[in-house]
Design an enzyme around this catalytic site. Structure first.
Site, PDB file in Angstrom:
ATOM      1  N   ASP A  26       0.842  -1.189   0.000  1.00 59.57           N
ATOM      2  CA  ASP A  26       0.000   0.000   0.000  1.00 59.57           C
ATOM      3  C   ASP A  26       0.884   1.249   0.000  1.00 59.57           C
ATOM      4  OD1 ASP A  26      -2.522   1.499   0.404  1.00 59.57           O
ATOM      5  OD2 ASP A  26      -1.742   1.845   2.421  1.00 59.57           O
ATOM      6  N   ASP A  70      -1.677  -0.677   5.997  1.00 61.97           N
ATOM      7  CA  ASP A  70      -1.746   0.052   7.264  1.00 61.97           C
ATOM      8  C   ASP A  70      -3.139   0.076   7.874  1.00 61.97           C
ATOM      9  OD1 ASP A  70      -2.749   1.859   5.221  1.00 61.97           O
ATOM     10  OD2 ASP A  70      -2.584   3.458   6.703  1.00 61.97           O
ATOM     11  N   ASP A  77      -0.313   5.240   0.839  1.00 62.06           N
ATOM     12  CA  ASP A  77      -0.596   6.230   1.886  1.00 62.06           C
ATOM     13  C   ASP A  77      -0.670   5.558   3.255  1.00 62.06           C
ATOM     14  OD1 ASP A  77      -0.987   8.520   0.136  1.00 62.06           O
ATOM     15  OD2 ASP A  77      -2.824   7.528  -0.505  1.00 62.06           O
TER      16      ASP A  77
END
Length: 234
Positions: A17, A185, A19
Site C-alpha cells: 500500500d 496500514d 498512503d
C-alpha cells in the site's frame, strides 16, 4: 510481531500500500482539501479529522470532508453530494499541483523494500489513491524503481477492501494469492487480503480510520517496514 513476515521464502511477491504505509501524505491531503474548501467558501478541516477519512479513495475523502465542515446541518450529506463534482475538480487541481510537497517517506521504508527485493520478491504498489496521483508521488519520493507494477484506485472496477484489486494484481504479477504478501496500514488492506486469500502484515503507524490497528485481523504487525527483512539482511 508474528513470524510470518520474516519467512520470506513463503512468498513470491509482495503487494504494498502507499498512503500511511510507505509515505505519510496527511500534509498533502490537508493542503489540497483546504484549498478546495477555500474555493467553495467553506471552512477548513483539521488534519486530525482528515486522518480518519483517508484510505477509501478520493471520492470518499472529498465527500467526508464536505460533510464534516457542513455538520451538524441535517442536510449536510445532500449538500455535499450537490457540491461534489465542483469539489472533486478543485481537489484534483490542487492535489496535482502540490503532490509530494507536504509528505515524507516513513523511516525504514527504503530498507524494507530493499530487503524484499533482495529476497527475490516481485513488488507491486496497490493503493486506493488515483493512479495519476500515485505514480508521480512514487517518483518524487524515489520509490518507483522498486515496483514492477503500480495500480491506483481507478485501475479496477472496485477498490479495497474489495478483494478484486488484490486478485487482479496477483494475476498481473503471475503469482497466487497464498504466496503474495499484502503489506498495508489499515482494515481496508487486511479485509481485502483476507477475502483474496493473501497473507497480510500491517504497519502500526499509518491511517486506520481512527481505530487501533492492532485490533485488525492480520497475520502480523511491524513498527517499521525494515522489520520485514530477515535477520541476515538487517
Amino acid at each position: 510481531m508474528n513470524s510470518i513476515s520474516f519467512d520470506l521464502t513463503r512468498f513470491d511477491a509482495a503487494i504494498v500500500d502507499l498512503d500511511g504505509t510507505m509515505v505519510d501524505t496527511l500534509g498533502d491531503f490537508a493542503a489540497s482539501l483546504n484549498r478546495m474548501l477555500d474555493d467553495l467558501s467553506l471552512p477548513h478541516v483539521a488534519p486530525a479529522a482528515i486522518e480518519t477519512m483517508v484510505g477509501k479513495g478520493s471520492e470518499h475523502l472529498i465527500h467526508s470532508a464536505l460533510v464534516h465542515v457542513m455538520a451538524p446541518d441535517a442536510a449536510a450529506d445532500a449538500k455535499a453530494q450537490a457540491l461534489f463534482d465542483r469539489a472533486s475538480e478543485r481537489y484534483q487541481h490542487h492535489y496535482l499541483a502540490i503532490n509530494g510537497q507536504h509528505s515524507a517517506v516513513y523511516p525504514g521504508v527504503i530498507d524494507g523494500l530493499k530487503a524484499l527485493r533482495a529476497s527475490g520478491l516481485r513488488l507491486a504498489c496497490l493503493t486506493n489513491k488515483p493512479t495519476s496521483f500515485a505514480k508521480p508521488l512514487l517518483v518524487d519520493k524515489g520509490l518507483d524503481g522498486f515496483f514492477e507494477l503500480v495500480f491506483g484506485g481507478d485501475a479496477f472496477e472496485r477498490k479495497k477492501p474489495d478483494p478484486m484489486p488484490l486478485l487482479k494484481t496477483c494475476e498481473a504479477l503471475g503469482t497466487t494469492p497464498a504466496r503474495t504478501l499484502m503489506v498495508g496500514d489499515s482494515s481496508n488492506d487486511a479485509r481485502a487480503a483476507r477475502a483474496a486469500g493473501c497473507p497480510v502484515v500491517l504497519v502500526t503507524y499509518g491511517y486506520n480510520h481512527g481505530e487501533p490497528v492492532r485490533g485488525v485481523d492480520a497475520d502480523g504487525f511491524v513498527d517499521s517496514l525494515a522489520e520485514l527483512a530477515p535477520a541476515a539482511l538487517r
